[in-house]
Design an enzyme around this catalytic site. Structure first.
Site, PDB file in Angstrom:
ATOM      1  N   ASP A 249       0.826  -1.220   0.000  1.00  0.00           N
ATOM      2  CA  ASP A 249       0.000   0.000   0.000  1.00  0.00           C
ATOM      3  C   ASP A 249       0.861   1.273   0.000  1.00  0.00           C
ATOM      4  OD1 ASP A 249      -2.266  -1.535  -0.095  1.00  0.00           O
ATOM      5  OD2 ASP A 249      -3.035  -0.984   1.867  1.00  0.00           O
TER       6      ASP A 249
ATOM      7  N   HIS B 134      -4.429  -2.453  -1.780  1.00  0.00           N
ATOM      8  CA  HIS B 134      -4.855  -1.221  -2.438  1.00  0.00           C
ATOM      9  C   HIS B 134      -4.161  -0.994  -3.764  1.00  0.00           C
ATOM     10  CE1 HIS B 134      -7.537   1.161   0.195  1.00  0.00           C
ATOM     11  NE2 HIS B 134      -7.143   0.257   1.070  1.00  0.00           N
TER      12      HIS B 134
ATOM     13  N   HIS C  13      -0.773  -3.689   6.358  1.00  0.00           N
ATOM     14  CA  HIS C  13      -2.225  -3.913   6.210  1.00  0.00           C
ATOM     15  C   HIS C  13      -2.993  -3.364   7.408  1.00  0.00           C
ATOM     16  CE1 HIS C  13      -5.698  -5.275   4.133  1.00  0.00           C
ATOM     17  NE2 HIS C  13      -5.995  -6.285   4.921  1.00  0.00           N
TER      18      HIS C  13
HETATM   19 MN    MN Z   1      -3.438  -0.116   3.833  1.00  0.00          MN
END
Ligand code: MN
Length: 432
Positions: free
Chosen positions: A49, A85, A201
């Protein structure tokens, strides 16, 4: 050996639809990168991400390039995995562009061979598996996987040295905060043994010891939502104030983590509960005193009466942004059916599909079919089935058909969490 561990940077995230929030994130990451250089790290790990979207804008990509160049100039290698993401089911993601520019190396499975310093590229079947190498330490990782796909990857994550770092963007059962209601994909016992677990995460920072190793989520670099506020004030009966979490990244010295705080904009999370409007206004004006000029305020008001939004907003006229949420409390006897949030209703795969279908570009929307094929094991990474052969268990050797059936079963299980049956159709989701 010293390295910096980052995760969940979410470059390009315009929180509350405010473009300056994306700037806040960029600034926090730049500051953190400079601090990591000051800390004299040997290499950098990014546990997924880095971007908020799998199709970042040119501006967001440019920001990423400029910040990662800080490491490149110092000859500090960067190893990264894609998160939920920003991963792409196609061959290329924004990470591949950064890799081509020599700004990072993507860990894990790939179709094409890569040759560069500090990188070990092993041929497995007709694909490759990439590890980072630093003075005999193996840096093993793989991009985010749904819980029913991760099993096939696990054998590949086993390091060949005792000095190893495992880089994943997954929620592990032992660490997730129950209040966050994140579904987990793994337990620590499931994972191959590593000296340091560099995870991403989970957006709240978490450092845990497990079997003599550290399991670390640095958390998101900025305040990603109101659960990560700097201060919480609840004013129902009396005023209750508590401190929120810190933001930053982790410097790891000889496998021992140290959290490095990065100063970010204050996000104040206020809840006001009042019988009538005049009580709400009185309580809110008391809370307004906690807020300063550059703060971001999320104010939730619960009241039985209608409220004067304009007047309450004026109490915060000096703050950077006020996000006001109002919930009209009803008489207890009245059943109030709450519409579930998207992430409560749809599974990971469906959320990803929705994200693609919402893209403006028709070409991207058209690629939805690719991710459906990938999800059901009919996609490009057909050669993945080769891995089942190297799995020692050999239990899961079956054909693609069997796999599809297994996935169906898993999905079914998730649909009926807590024995509560989830509504089945989109109409149910919209609340009839
Ligand atoms: Mn994230």
């Amino acid at each position: 050996m010293r390295f910096a561990h980052f995760a969940d940077i979410h470059l390009g995230y315009e929180q509350y639809n405010q473009p300056w929030r994306a700037e806040d994130i960029t600034n926090a990451f730049r500051l953190a990168a400079k601090k990591a250089v000051e800390e004299k790290v040997d290499f950098v790990v990014i546990s997924g991400d880095l971007f908020h979207r799998s199709y970042p804008t040119p501006k967001t990509i440019k920001d990423a390039i400029e910040i990662l160049e800080i490491f490149k100039e110092q000859k500090i290698p960067v190893f990264a995995v894609e998160g939920n993401h920003d991963r792409s089911v196609r061959d290329m993601s924004a990470y591949h562009l950064l890799e081509k520019l020599g700004l990072l190396t993507i860990l894990g499975l790939r179709k094409n061979k890569i040759e560069r310093d500090n990188v070990l590229c092993q041929k497995i079947g007709d694909v490759y598996f990439v590890k980072g190498i630093y003075e005999g330490i193996e840096i093993v990782g793989e991009s985010y996987k749904t819980r029913w796909r991760i099993d096939r990857i696990k054998p590949l994550l086993k390091p060949s040295t005792s000095e190893s770092i495992l880089v994943l963007h997954q929620a592990v059962k032992e660490v997730i905060d129950i209040e966050l209601e994140i579904a987990y994909e793994l337990t620590l016992n499931d994972l191959p043994k590593a000296r340091y677990y560099a995870l991403g995460h989970v957006h709240l920072p978490k450092i845990l010891e497990f079997d003599g190793s550290y399991v670390v989520y640095p958390g998101s670099i900025e305040r990603y939502d109101a659960r990560e506020a700097s201060i919480f004030v609840d004013y129902s009966e009396s005023l209750v104030k508590r401190e929120g979490c810190k933001k930053g990244f982790v410097v790891v010295d000889n496998f021992k983590p140290k959290f490095i705080e990065i100063k970010t904009r204050n996000l104040l999370n206020f809840v006001v509960n009042g019988e009538n409007y005049s009580e709400v206004e009185k309580k809110t004006s008391e809370l307004a005193k906690f807020a300063e000029n550059e703060d971001l305020v999320v104010l939730k008001i619960l009241c039985r009466e209608e409220i004067d939004v304009k007047k309450l907003t004026q109490l915060f006229s000096s703050v950077k942004h006020l996000e006001l949420r109002f919930e009209r409390l009803r008489e207890k006897k009245q059943e109030f059916k709450e519409i579930p949030a998207e992430n409560q209703f749809f599974n990971e795969f469906e959320l990803k599909l929705l994200e693609i279908l919402r893209e403006e570009s028709e070409a991207l929307r058209g690629s939805a079919i690719e991710i459906i094929k990938e999800h059901f094991g009919l996609g490009e990474f057909k050669s993945l089935k080769d891995f089942s052969e190297i799995e020692k268990s050999g239990a899961e050797k079956g054909s693609e058909k069997v796999e599809v059936e297994k996935e169906k079963k898993e999905t079914k299980k998730i649909d009926s969490v807590d024995g509560k049956k989830k509504p089945k159709t989109l109409l149910d989701f919209l609340g009839d």
